[in-house]
Design a protein around this motif. Structure first.
Motif, short mmCIF file in Angstrom:
data_model
loop_
_atom_site.label_atom_id
_atom_site.label_comp_id
_atom_site.label_asym_id
_atom_site.label_seq_id
_atom_site.Cartn_x
_atom_site.Cartn_y
_atom_site.Cartn_z
N ASP A 14 0.84 -1.21 0.00
CA ASP A 14 0.00 0.00 0.00
C ASP A 14 0.87 1.26 0.00
O ASP A 14 0.60 2.22 -0.72
CB ASP A 14 -0.92 0.02 1.23
CG ASP A 14 -2.14 -0.86 1.06
OD1 ASP A 14 -2.40 -1.32 -0.07
OD2 ASP A 14 -2.85 -1.07 2.06
N ALA A 15 1.90 1.24 0.80
CA ALA A 15 2.76 2.43 0.92
C ALA A 15 3.44 2.76 -0.41
O ALA A 15 3.70 3.92 -0.72
CB ALA A 15 3.81 2.21 2.01
N ASN A 21 -3.13 7.92 -3.74
CA ASN A 21 -3.70 9.23 -3.43
C ASN A 21 -5.04 9.49 -4.10
O ASN A 21 -5.78 10.38 -3.69
CB ASN A 21 -2.71 10.33 -3.80
CG ASN A 21 -1.48 10.31 -2.89
OD1 ASN A 21 -1.58 9.93 -1.71
ND2 ASN A 21 -0.33 10.68 -3.44
N PHE A 22 -5.35 8.73 -5.14
CA PHE A 22 -6.65 8.90 -5.80
C PHE A 22 -7.80 8.57 -4.85
O PHE A 22 -8.92 9.05 -5.02
CB PHE A 22 -6.74 8.04 -7.06
CG PHE A 22 -5.97 8.62 -8.22
CD1 PHE A 22 -6.53 9.63 -8.99
CD2 PHE A 22 -4.70 8.18 -8.52
CE1 PHE A 22 -5.83 10.18 -10.05
CE2 PHE A 22 -3.99 8.72 -9.58
CZ PHE A 22 -4.55 9.72 -10.35
N ARG A 23 -7.52 7.74 -3.87
CA ARG A 23 -8.55 7.37 -2.89
C ARG A 23 -9.17 8.61 -2.24
O ARG A 23 -10.37 8.65 -1.96
CB ARG A 23 -7.93 6.47 -1.82
CG ARG A 23 -8.88 6.04 -0.73
CD ARG A 23 -8.14 5.15 0.29
NE ARG A 23 -8.99 4.84 1.43
CZ ARG A 23 -9.83 3.82 1.47
NH1 ARG A 23 -9.91 2.99 0.46
NH2 ARG A 23 -10.60 3.61 2.54
N GLU A 24 -8.34 9.63 -2.02
CA GLU A 24 -8.82 10.85 -1.35
C GLU A 24 -9.78 11.65 -2.22
O GLU A 24 -10.40 12.61 -1.74
CB GLU A 24 -7.64 11.72 -0.96
CG GLU A 24 -6.67 11.06 -0.01
CD GLU A 24 -7.36 10.56 1.25
OE1 GLU A 24 -8.18 11.34 1.79
OE2 GLU A 24 -7.11 9.42 1.67
#
Lengths: 96, 96
Positions: A14-15, A21-24
């Motif tokens: 995940d890291a 960052n698209f999750r945000e």
């Protein structure tokens, strides 16, 4: 890469995820315990992009203030609306 | 009724119009001089009802908080949405 069946390996993956960052950029529904749902529905109704309200508000404002003239005078004129989508949709489906 | 070609007759007819209050329920675009446009476009894009934003906001909120479960759990569940329209549309088109 050698897959390892551990939580630390998953956290490391995940890291390193370049897309994380698209999750945000999306609204994620909550479970009853307050945590984000795990959302795997991608081919039916995806999560709502946080930008959706602004796009809709632009069209509502143009309809409100222009009426039918929005076909020609809206910020994104409705008559040639399909032309705005052509290039991006071509990329999505592999067309030229 | 005998039609009379005067402004006062027209004003009297407006005053007696049982439907006149519906005008307040729509956003009316402005002319460049600040006055309301005279809007005769009814078969293409009508004026925006002032209630439209609230209806759209309801659906955005349900999509935001429910995701795909909105098909069943939204205030107006999306799966049977057509059923909500049946009675009113039947009245509009004269169906039974």
């Amino acid at each position: 890469m050698n897959f390892v069946n551990t939580a630390s390996f998953a956290a490391q993956m995940d890291a390193n995820d370049l897309l994380k960052n698209f999750r945000e950029q999306f609204h994620i529904p909550k479970q009853s315990n307050g945590e984000d749902v795990i959302y795997l529905t991608g081919n039916s109704l995806g999560l709502q992009p946080k930008t959706t309200r602004n796009y809709i508000e632009q069209e509502l404002k143009d309809w409100e203030t222009l009426g039918v003239e929005g076909h020609f005078k809206a910020k994104n004129p409705w008559l040639p609306y399909h032309e705005f989508l052509t290039e991006q949709m071509a990329n999505v489906v592999g067309a030229k």
